[in-house]
Enzyme design. Structure first.
Site, PDB file in Angstrom:
ATOM      1  N   LYS A 160       0.848  -1.193   0.000  1.00 34.91           N
ATOM      2  CA  LYS A 160       0.000   0.000   0.000  1.00 34.91           C
ATOM      3  C   LYS A 160       0.885   1.245   0.000  1.00 34.91           C
ATOM      4  CE  LYS A 160      -3.943   2.075   2.475  1.00 34.91           C
ATOM      5  NZ  LYS A 160      -4.876   1.922   3.617  1.00 34.91           N
TER       6      LYS A 160
ATOM      7  N   SER B 231      -9.727   2.082   2.718  1.00 37.00           N
ATOM      8  CA  SER B 231      -8.810   2.804   1.846  1.00 37.00           C
ATOM      9  C   SER B 231      -7.814   1.913   1.112  1.00 37.00           C
ATOM     10  CB  SER B 231      -8.047   3.843   2.673  1.00 37.00           C
ATOM     11  OG  SER B 231      -7.232   3.214   3.661  1.00 37.00           O
TER      12      SER B 231
ATOM     13  N   SER C 161     -10.135  -0.296   6.952  1.00 32.05           N
ATOM     14  CA  SER C 161      -9.579  -0.101   5.609  1.00 32.05           C
ATOM     15  C   SER C 161      -8.870  -1.299   5.002  1.00 32.05           C
ATOM     16  CB  SER C 161      -8.624   1.097   5.611  1.00 32.05           C
ATOM     17  OG  SER C 161      -9.355   2.290   5.739  1.00 32.05           O
TER      18      SER C 161
END
EC number: 6.3.5.7
Length: 485
Positions: free
Chosen positions: A77, A152, A176
């Site tokens: 990420k 996210s 997330s």
């Protein structure tokens, strides 16, 4: 090379037996990303050169037969810093930021021989539930490209769900990792707060943030967590508890397991089809030997309001470092020091980040602190006590991960409150610092439904055992995007 029909144990065996070189594996992975990612837009940056250099070096040295991640490619990420590689947090503010060190979790995986192949799209500074707030691109859901991937960690979930990488790292501040895992039909583990070091994770809400892991199967997830976790002197909140061999403990027998099902997680606002799918999955746990009772977590209803006050307050504090002075975006038309601050932040941050900074700054202001921040902190304590009461009598809590399946792009952009409510079922876990994992429970209208397993602090092994038993009984992971389901 896609990773739909294989797992970490199989790949490891092929690498050790030299049926496959690390360079071949990484090259095939990069070729597949180049071939299909334009359809999904999961990657912001692909690390071709560094990945191939690591692969060649590992082939020369030889794959370690005792390290299951040795030579395995994975995705990161884009809010986890990587030495010498663009790390943007999907924000214009950091569009040119190249760190000089690795996040501890990245360094840990590197020690075990894993090879990062790219940085994955996300909501800007991890603020969002759909990955729509990214400055760079719009990641598409693995099962239906007209739907959001969740967020996210949307890029991380989609990269795994589309077979581009066998696993990916995400972060989970209010759901997330789990919510995009649910929307894409994969496994998403948010460990206990402190289980994985946060050093090198670009901060959003420091008392909520936790690095998490996304995989196609529970067993793969267990292997990765064991490698990623551990104490870190650079993170004072990281735990010094020994890290178990999670994968070695997996069984399919749930005899004697006591499951709590909170009534609040099946209330108004949770789609009836989602409720039915998760209840059917809970019945499967009963067939595997578990006993089930309905319980109450009465302060759940305050979770979203309290979370957005507390997390936004922490974000307001954490993001003040992005000022246009030291690194990151700097407004070119600023004439005074004040203009540098104001214009750099005005132009560098997107609307959602600004909204949360404003909310947090207001909540921390002298006139509002007692009325908002202090009250929210008190609610957090009550929520922790709710969980403690349940875990005094039960081994695990089972509930839906999200109140709905993936929905259309733009559906809730005009009403942030609706989007915030999508986190209502995941936020309580972050408020209490507990471990939780989302696994695929089935499908509604061709879209995956997530079932959330919540454990007491450091009870990741229990979550893996329950998830593994369910997964082996249902084989839902064999259903892939584009295939029959």
């Amino acid at each position: 090379m896609n990773f739909f029909k294989t797992d970490l144990e199989t790949l490891h065996a092929q690498l050790v037996a030299k049926e496959l070189t690390v360079e071949e594996l990484v090259t095939a992975t990069l070729d597949n990303i180049a071939k299909i990612d334009s359809k999904y837009q999961a990657f912001i940056t692909v690390m071709d050169e560094s990945a191939l250099a690591q692969a060649r070096a590992l082939d020369e040295r030889g794959v370690d037969p005792d390290e299951i991640l040795s030579g395995i490619p994975y995705g990161i990420k884009d809010n986890l810093v990587t030495k010498g590689v663009l790390t943007t947090a999907a924000s214009r503010m950091l569009a040119n930021f190249v760190p000089i060190y690795d996040a501890t979790v990245v360094a840990n995986l590197k020690k075990h021989g894993a090879i990062g192949v790219g940085k994955l799209n996300m909501d800007e500074f991890a603020m969002g539930s759909t990955t729509e707030t990214s400055y760079f691109q719009e990641t598409k859901n693995a099962w239906d490209q007209t739907k959001v991937p969740g967020g996210s960690s949307g890029g991380s979930a989609v990269a795994v769900a589309t077979g581009q990488v066998p696993f990916a790292l995400g972060t989970d501040t209010g759901g997330s990792v789990r919510q995009p895992a649910a929307f894409n039909g994969i496994v998403g583990m948010k460990p206990t707060y402190g289980r994985i070091s946060r050093f090198g994770a670009i901060a959003f809400g420091s008392s909520f943030d936790q690095v998490g892991i996304l995989t196609r199967t529970v067993k793969d997830n267990a292997y990765v967590l064991a490698a990623a976790a551990g104490h870190d002197d650079q993170d004072q909140t990281s735990s010094d508890r020994p890290v178990p061999d999670y994968a070695a403990q997996l069984t399919t027998d749930l005899s004697g397991l006591k499951v709590a099902v909170p009534s609040e997680y099946f209330g108004a606002g949770v789609d009836k089809n989602v409720q039915a799918t998760v209840k059917a999955a809970i019945n499967q746990l009963v067939k595997l030997g578990a006993s089930v009772d309905t319980v109450s977590l009465p302060h759940t209803k305050y979770g979203v309001a309290a979370y957005y006050i507390l997390a936004s307050s922490e974000a307001s504090s954490n993001l003040q470092r992005f000022d246009g002075i030291r690194y990151g975006y700097r407004a070119s038309d600023a004439k005074t020091l004040e203009e540098v601050y104001v214009q750099s932040r005005s132009q560098g941050f997107g609307p959602e980040v600004k909204r949360r900074i404003m909310l947090g700054t207001y909540s921390l202001s002298a006139g509002s602190y007692d009325a908002f921040f202090k009250k929210a902190a008190q609610v957090r304590t009550l929520m922790i006590e709710d969980f403690q009461r349940v875990f005094a009598d039960y081994d695990i809590i089972v509930a839906p991960t999200a109140p709905n399946v993936a929905y259309d792009f733009g559906q809730n952009t005009d009403d942030p409150e609706v989007t915030y409510m999508n986190d209502a079922l995941t936020i309580p876990v972050n408020m209490a610092g507990l471990p939780a994992m989302s696994i695929n429970a089935g499908f509604v209208n061709g879209l995956p439904v997530g079932m959330q397993l919540i454990g007491a602090a450091f009870a990741e092994a229990t979550l893996y055992q329950v998830g593994y038993a369910f997964e082996q009984a249902t084989k839902l992971y064999e259903q892939i995007p584009g295939g029959e389901h």
